[in-house]
Write an enzyme that holds these catalytic residues in place. Structure first.
Site, PDB file in Angstrom:
ATOM      1  N   HIS A  12     -27.866  12.566  17.520  1.00 46.75           N
ATOM      2  CA  HIS A  12     -28.933  13.448  17.023  1.00 46.75           C
ATOM      3  C   HIS A  12     -30.061  12.674  16.314  1.00 46.75           C
ATOM      4  O   HIS A  12     -30.707  13.203  15.417  1.00 46.75           O
ATOM      5  CB  HIS A  12     -28.338  14.524  16.094  1.00 46.75           C
ATOM      6  N   HIS A 193     -23.182   3.607  14.230  1.00 41.59           N
ATOM      7  CA  HIS A 193     -24.437   3.172  13.622  1.00 41.59           C
ATOM      8  C   HIS A 193     -24.288   3.028  12.125  1.00 41.59           C
ATOM      9  O   HIS A 193     -23.478   3.696  11.500  1.00 41.59           O
ATOM     10  CB  HIS A 193     -25.623   4.078  13.967  1.00 41.59           C
ATOM     11  N   GLU A 240     -20.077  10.233  11.651  1.00 41.79           N
ATOM     12  CA  GLU A 240     -20.464  11.480  12.329  1.00 41.79           C
ATOM     13  C   GLU A 240     -19.605  11.737  13.565  1.00 41.79           C
ATOM     14  O   GLU A 240     -19.571  12.860  14.073  1.00 41.79           O
ATOM     15  CB  GLU A 240     -21.948  11.430  12.715  1.00 41.79           C
TER      16      GLU A 240
HETATM   17  C1  DHB Z   1     -30.661   7.685  12.746  1.00 42.95           C
HETATM   18  C2  DHB Z   1     -29.415   8.193  13.141  1.00 42.95           C
HETATM   19  C3  DHB Z   1     -28.901   9.342  12.537  1.00 42.95           C
HETATM   20  O1  DHB Z   1     -27.687   9.875  12.850  1.00 42.95           O
HETATM   21  C4  DHB Z   1     -29.631  10.001  11.561  1.00 42.95           C
HETATM   22  O2  DHB Z   1     -29.127  11.145  11.054  1.00 42.95           O
HETATM   23  C5  DHB Z   1     -30.859   9.509  11.150  1.00 42.95           C
HETATM   24  C6  DHB Z   1     -31.378   8.350  11.740  1.00 42.95           C
HETATM   25  C7  DHB Z   1     -31.250   6.480  13.398  1.00 42.95           C
HETATM   26  O3  DHB Z   1     -30.552   5.776  14.157  1.00 42.95           O
HETATM   27  O4  DHB Z   1     -32.454   6.229  13.197  1.00 42.95           O
HETATM   28 FE    FE Z   2     -27.137  11.501  11.446  1.00 43.98          FE
END
Ligand code: DHB
Ligand code: FE
Length: 287
Positions: A12, A193, A240
């Site tokens: 997302h 991430h 997440e």
């Molecule tokens: C990013 C990823 C996310 O899940 C989020 O909530 C905000 C930013 C990103 O990779 O930039």
């Molecule tokens: Fe996020």
């Protein structure tokens, strides 16, 4: 009883909203990401769900660090989007299904999940972008929604095991709902991430691909990890993934993979997409 047609899990990342606003879907950077979605959009157009139950994390729009429910369920007639700071265009309000929300809440509380109930709830990019990817075009949404937020922001986080049990309880609630509605369950966020700290930019492709495989045939395998194991393996924001685990656990029938896509990077994130079809239910449908 409601019919759970399947589940779609997707990243997302806010930059998706900017790419859509600037019409960059065919751009070399974005194409491998956006090319993943048409098969899922076509499937949704075919199975025509009435309701989308959405497991996601609120990133500070509706809840902040001062008051953070572990799990919260929306029980409103309408949910409004607002900009929580990313500067992406807002989308039209979503229709809720308050009677179904209350049935889910009653089932969860009976199953000893002490959820927060929200009769007023704003929804952020983690709900709006996946909805836009499923039903592009920015018109009126073709489904009512039940938003379910999970805390992936502030430790202590719920565990994968608890997230799975949450999903199972929601699945039982849907199967015991007396209206004949068709439901798709979305799980949003991930995959690996980490946005800040010394590991900023961390991606773990082998772990992501293992999770995507396990979510099809052996989702309980993921419940052996602790929340901190997920932080270690998938990054601080990779937690997440637990929204994907909850979504998968709602499916009580035989599960087959409809489609998947995986692309690194989109912004700071390993972007994943997994669409699962659900055949049957835990409870046999009365003839
Ligand atoms: C990013 C990823 C996310 O899940 C989020 O909530 C905000 C930013 C990103 O990779 O930039
Ligand atoms: Fe996020």
């Amino acid at each position: 009883m409601a019919t759970i047609v399947g589940s779609v899990m997707t990243s997302h990342v806010p930059a998706i909203g900017r790419a859509i606003a600037k019409d960059l879907q065919a751009d070399a950077y974005w194409k491998p990401f956006f090319d993943g979605y048409p098969p899922v959009q076509q499937w949704l157009a075919r199975v025509k769900p009435d309701v989308a139950v959405v497991f996601y994390q609120d990133h500070g729009l509706n809840f902040f660090l001062d008051a953070m429910p572990t799990f919260a369920v929306g029980a409103a007639a309408e949910y409004v989007n607002a900009d929580e700071g990313w500067g992406i265009p807002t989308v039209k309000p979503f229709r809720g299904d308050a009677p179904l929300s209350w049935h889910i809440i009653e089932t969860l509380i009976a199953d000893e999940f002490d959820v927060t109930t929200c009769q007023r709830m704003k929804v952020d990019h983690a709900l709006t972008l996946p909805m836009t990817l499923m039903w592009p075009g920015g018109g009126d949404w073709p489904v009512r929604i039940v938003p379910i937020t999970m805390n992936h922001v502030q430790h202590p986080l719920p565990s994968p095991k608890r997230s799975y049990a949450l999903g199972e309880s929601v699945g039982r609630a849907l199967e015991s709902w007396d209206e004949d509605v068709r439901v798709v369950v979305l799980g949003t966020g991930g995959l690996s991430h980490q946005l800040d700290g010394t590991r900023a930019g961390f991606i773990n492709k082998p772990f992501d691909l293992m999770c995507m495989d396990a979510l099809v045939d052996d989702p309980r395998k993921l419940t052996t990890y602790s929340a901190l194991d997920i932080v270690r393996e998938a990054g601080a924001q990779g937690t997440e993934l637990m929204a994907w685990i909850a979504a998968r656990a709602t499916l009580g029938g035989r599960v087959t993979k409809l489609h998947s896509n995986y692309h690194v990077p989109i912004s700071n994130t390993a972007a994943g997409l997994l669409a699962l079809q659900n055949h049957g239910a835990r409870i046999a449908k009365a003839a």
